[in-house]
Design a protein around this motif. Structure first.
Motif, PDB file in Angstrom:
ATOM      1  N   ALA A   1     -10.094  -5.697  10.999  1.00  0.00           N
ATOM      2  CA  ALA A   1     -10.402  -6.624   9.842  1.00  0.00           C
ATOM      3  C   ALA A   1     -10.157  -8.058  10.113  1.00  0.00           C
ATOM      4  O   ALA A   1      -9.316  -8.642  10.925  1.00  0.00           O
ATOM      5  CB  ALA A   1      -9.123  -6.392   8.916  1.00  0.00           C
TER       6      ALA A   1
ATOM      7  N   TYR B   1      -6.979  -6.441   4.649  1.00  0.00           N
ATOM      8  CA  TYR B   1      -6.640  -5.901   3.384  1.00  0.00           C
ATOM      9  C   TYR B   1      -5.068  -5.730   3.468  1.00  0.00           C
ATOM     10  O   TYR B   1      -4.610  -5.238   4.467  1.00  0.00           O
ATOM     11  CB  TYR B   1      -7.275  -4.547   3.276  1.00  0.00           C
ATOM     12  CG  TYR B   1      -6.654  -3.384   2.784  1.00  0.00           C
ATOM     13  CD1 TYR B   1      -6.027  -3.233   1.555  1.00  0.00           C
ATOM     14  CD2 TYR B   1      -6.401  -2.416   3.726  1.00  0.00           C
ATOM     15  CE1 TYR B   1      -5.421  -2.000   1.014  1.00  0.00           C
ATOM     16  CE2 TYR B   1      -5.467  -1.126   3.216  1.00  0.00           C
ATOM     17  CZ  TYR B   1      -4.903  -1.032   1.875  1.00  0.00           C
ATOM     18  OH  TYR B   1      -4.370  -0.062   1.396  1.00  0.00           O
TER      19      TYR B   1
ATOM     20  N   SER C   1      -5.400   4.840  12.468  1.00  0.00           N
ATOM     21  CA  SER C   1      -5.509   5.385  11.170  1.00  0.00           C
ATOM     22  C   SER C   1      -7.079   5.188  10.619  1.00  0.00           C
ATOM     23  O   SER C   1      -7.637   6.088  10.123  1.00  0.00           O
ATOM     24  CB  SER C   1      -4.611   4.966  10.167  1.00  0.00           C
ATOM     25  OG  SER C   1      -4.661   3.887   9.764  1.00  0.00           O
TER      26      SER C   1
ATOM     27  N   SER D   1      -6.848   6.256   3.929  1.00  0.00           N
ATOM     28  CA  SER D   1      -6.719   4.942   4.479  1.00  0.00           C
ATOM     29  C   SER D   1      -7.607   4.012   4.098  1.00  0.00           C
ATOM     30  O   SER D   1      -8.690   4.167   4.445  1.00  0.00           O
ATOM     31  CB  SER D   1      -6.361   5.126   5.870  1.00  0.00           C
ATOM     32  OG  SER D   1      -6.407   3.880   6.788  1.00  0.00           O
ATOM     33  N   ALA D   2      -7.288   2.934   3.330  1.00  0.00           N
ATOM     34  CA  ALA D   2      -8.425   2.016   2.888  1.00  0.00           C
ATOM     35  C   ALA D   2      -9.174   1.466   4.212  1.00  0.00           C
ATOM     36  O   ALA D   2     -10.604   1.335   4.059  1.00  0.00           O
ATOM     37  CB  ALA D   2      -7.849   0.889   2.008  1.00  0.00           C
ATOM     38  N   SER D   3      -8.547   1.208   5.105  1.00  0.00           N
ATOM     39  CA  SER D   3      -9.047   0.729   6.337  1.00  0.00           C
ATOM     40  C   SER D   3     -10.124   1.662   6.960  1.00  0.00           C
ATOM     41  O   SER D   3     -11.297   1.398   7.631  1.00  0.00           O
ATOM     42  CB  SER D   3      -8.262   0.078   7.290  1.00  0.00           C
ATOM     43  OG  SER D   3      -7.350   1.132   7.915  1.00  0.00           O
TER      44      SER D   3
ATOM     45  N   ARG E   1     -13.831   1.636   6.099  1.00  0.00           N
ATOM     46  CA  ARG E   1     -14.613   0.498   6.745  1.00  0.00           C
ATOM     47  C   ARG E   1     -15.290   1.162   8.041  1.00  0.00           C
ATOM     48  O   ARG E   1     -16.475   0.733   8.324  1.00  0.00           O
ATOM     49  CB  ARG E   1     -13.993  -0.580   6.657  1.00  0.00           C
ATOM     50  CG  ARG E   1     -13.622  -1.405   5.819  1.00  0.00           C
ATOM     51  CD  ARG E   1     -12.878  -2.718   6.043  1.00  0.00           C
ATOM     52  NE  ARG E   1     -12.018  -2.472   7.017  1.00  0.00           N
ATOM     53  CZ  ARG E   1     -10.625  -3.025   6.998  1.00  0.00           C
ATOM     54  NH1 ARG E   1     -10.128  -3.691   5.657  1.00  0.00           N
ATOM     55  NH2 ARG E   1      -9.848  -2.718   8.137  1.00  0.00           N
TER      56      ARG E   1
ATOM     57  N   SER F   1       1.853   0.993   7.599  1.00  0.00           N
ATOM     58  CA  SER F   1       1.076  -0.131   6.825  1.00  0.00           C
ATOM     59  C   SER F   1       1.440   0.302   5.366  1.00  0.00           C
ATOM     60  O   SER F   1       1.559  -0.753   4.559  1.00  0.00           O
ATOM     61  CB  SER F   1      -0.205  -0.446   7.074  1.00  0.00           C
ATOM     62  OG  SER F   1      -0.759   0.929   7.177  1.00  0.00           O
TER      63      SER F   1
ATOM     64  N   ASP G   1      -2.862  -7.642  13.503  1.00  0.00           N
ATOM     65  CA  ASP G   1      -2.479  -6.591  12.294  1.00  0.00           C
ATOM     66  C   ASP G   1      -1.249  -5.879  12.209  1.00  0.00           C
ATOM     67  O   ASP G   1      -0.344  -6.789  12.508  1.00  0.00           O
ATOM     68  CB  ASP G   1      -3.706  -5.498  12.329  1.00  0.00           C
ATOM     69  CG  ASP G   1      -5.075  -5.931  12.472  1.00  0.00           C
ATOM     70  OD1 ASP G   1      -5.544  -5.718  11.342  1.00  0.00           O
ATOM     71  OD2 ASP G   1      -5.691  -6.032  13.357  1.00  0.00           O
TER      72      ASP G   1
HETATM   73  O1  PMV Z   1      -5.848   1.092   5.701  1.00  0.00           O
HETATM   74  P1  PMV Z   1      -4.316   1.157   6.339  1.00  0.00           P
HETATM   75  O2  PMV Z   1      -3.268   1.667   5.284  1.00  0.00           O
HETATM   76  O3  PMV Z   1      -4.090   1.588   7.759  1.00  0.00           O
HETATM   77  O4  PMV Z   1      -3.842  -0.668   6.144  1.00  0.00           O
HETATM   78  C1  PMV Z   1      -4.491  -1.552   7.068  1.00  0.00           C
HETATM   79  C2  PMV Z   1      -4.013  -2.762   7.088  1.00  0.00           C
HETATM   80  C3  PMV Z   1      -4.200  -3.848   8.216  1.00  0.00           C
HETATM   81  O5  PMV Z   1      -4.797  -3.186   9.124  1.00  0.00           O
HETATM   82  C4  PMV Z   1      -3.224  -4.728   8.707  1.00  0.00           C
HETATM   83  C5  PMV Z   1      -5.554  -4.689   7.530  1.00  0.00           C
HETATM   84  C6  PMV Z   1      -6.689  -4.179   7.417  1.00  0.00           C
HETATM   85  O6  PMV Z   1      -7.468  -4.497   6.661  1.00  0.00           O
HETATM   86  O7  PMV Z   1      -7.153  -3.220   8.272  1.00  0.00           O
END
Ligand code: PMV
Length: 335
Positions: A24, A28, A117, A149-151, A154, A197, A288
């Motif tokens: 990112a 997020y 993830s 996992s929201a990321s 993407r 996270s 991150d």
């Molecule tokens: O989607 P997660 O739960 O792996 O969270 C990602 C959190 C960060 O990597 C720190 C920020 C991001 O937008 O990827």
């Protein structure tokens, strides 16, 4: 009902997929809806060519439970539960009842703040959807991956990708070759991260006095970065990117208990980037949920950035990455 015996069982349904990690540029951090796993803030990422996961999913009537292996290590506890939750959704949508075997391989260390993830759940979504015969178009895959996992939503797309606040799925902003920047990843340690996270985000939201300020500033930073990408303006993008990363970490630092992902090596690498910039090199950092430092720069400046990061105390390895492709299906391995 007992699992079918080997001779009467139909063959397993197999799907294989590859996805790349994304980093990112605008972060997020925080959930608008915990159950649905919707992000509280908009984010903008770059999918990277050299950090990838390949996953094979087999729904097999002979299995008596779900099993998952990541880099040859059998998963249990929470990591297995997260995988099973995604498999359950695929089973629900396809009316499949079989258990699954998941085999996943990363080209980089798992769970160390290198976005495993993101590539992991993106590859799992596509592999499982393919195995179950579901719609595997990117829109559907991004939504499925987001729940885990929201990321990861993407990583379904290549290049520059956005995920809006409260959005169910991500969208591509620019294709990988539309702006050939470099992301130099400085790995400072390969230890697993101290806190996941999801837990870190929830603790920040619940206890940090700076969480509200983080939410408030995030839309402005996102808009700045988004227009900088569209205008191919690295200095403006880098400015917004560093502000986003430092604001996110500031919100965590003020949580109770405090969450600190930086190590001495993280700070040393940030110093290196600042020194490079002071001498006229276009280089910007982001960090991150882990200690590694990722540096966004131009192809011309990449050799200098790489050399300086390698010479930074505590930096163990450096990987030079470029904008990478979206998730893709692979031919199933021969039995
Ligand atoms: O989607 P997660 O739960 O792996 O969270 C990602 C959190 C960060 O990597 C720190 C920020 C991001 O937008 O990827």
């Amino acid at each position: 009902m007992p699992a079918a015996t080997p001779d009467e069982a139909p063959p397993p349904l197999v799907g294989r997929a590859r996805a790349h990690a994304n980093i990112a540029l605008v972060k997020y951090w925080g959930k608008a809806d915990e159950r649905e796993n919707l992000p509280a803030v908009p984010s903008l990422s770059l999918t990277l060519d050299r950090l990838k996961t390949e996953t094979e999913v087999s729904f097999d009537p002979r299995l008596e439970r779900d099993v998952a292996w990541i880099d040859g290590v059998e998963q249990s506890g929470r990591p297995l539960e997260r995988i099973q939750r995604l498999l359950d959704q695929v089973r629900g949508q396809s009316r499949l009842v079989h258990h699954a075997e998941v085999r996943s391989k990363n080209s980089f260390p798992t769970a160390s703040g290198l976005a495993s993830s993101a590539s992991g759940f993106a590859a799992l979504s596509l592999g499982a959807a393919r195995a179950a015969g579901l719609d595997s178009r990117p829109e559907a895959m991004s939504e499925l991956a987001r729940r885990a996992s929201a990321s990861a939503s993407r990583s379904i797309f290549g290049g520059y990708v956005v995920l809006g606040a409260g959005a169910k799925r991500a969208e591509q902003l620019l294709a990988p070759d539309a702006w050939p920047l470099t992301m130099v990843v400085a790995m400072t340690t390969v230890r697993p991260k101290p806190i996941g996270s999801t837990e870190a985000m929830l603790t920040t939201a619940r206890t940090s006095p700076y969480y509200a300020a983080w939410i408030e500033s995030s839309t402005g930073l996102f808009e700045e970065a988004r227009s900088a990408v569209l205008e191919r303006d690295l200095d403006r993008l880098g400015e917004a990117m560093e502000a986003s990363t430092l604001s996110m970490h500031a919100s965590m630092l003020a949580a109770r208990p405090s969450i600190l992902f930086f190590t001495a090596a993280t700070l040393a690498a940030i110093d290196t980037v600042r020194a490079l910039r002071a001498s006229g090199t276009q280089a910007y950092f982001t960090v991150d949920a882990g200690p590694h430092v990722k540096v966004l720069t131009t192809p011309e400046a990449t050799p200098a950035v790489e050399t300086r990061l390698r010479a930074t105390p505590g930096v163990e390895a450096v990987v030079v990455c470029h904008p990478g492709p979206g998730a893709e299906l692979l031919a199933a391995a021969a039995p």
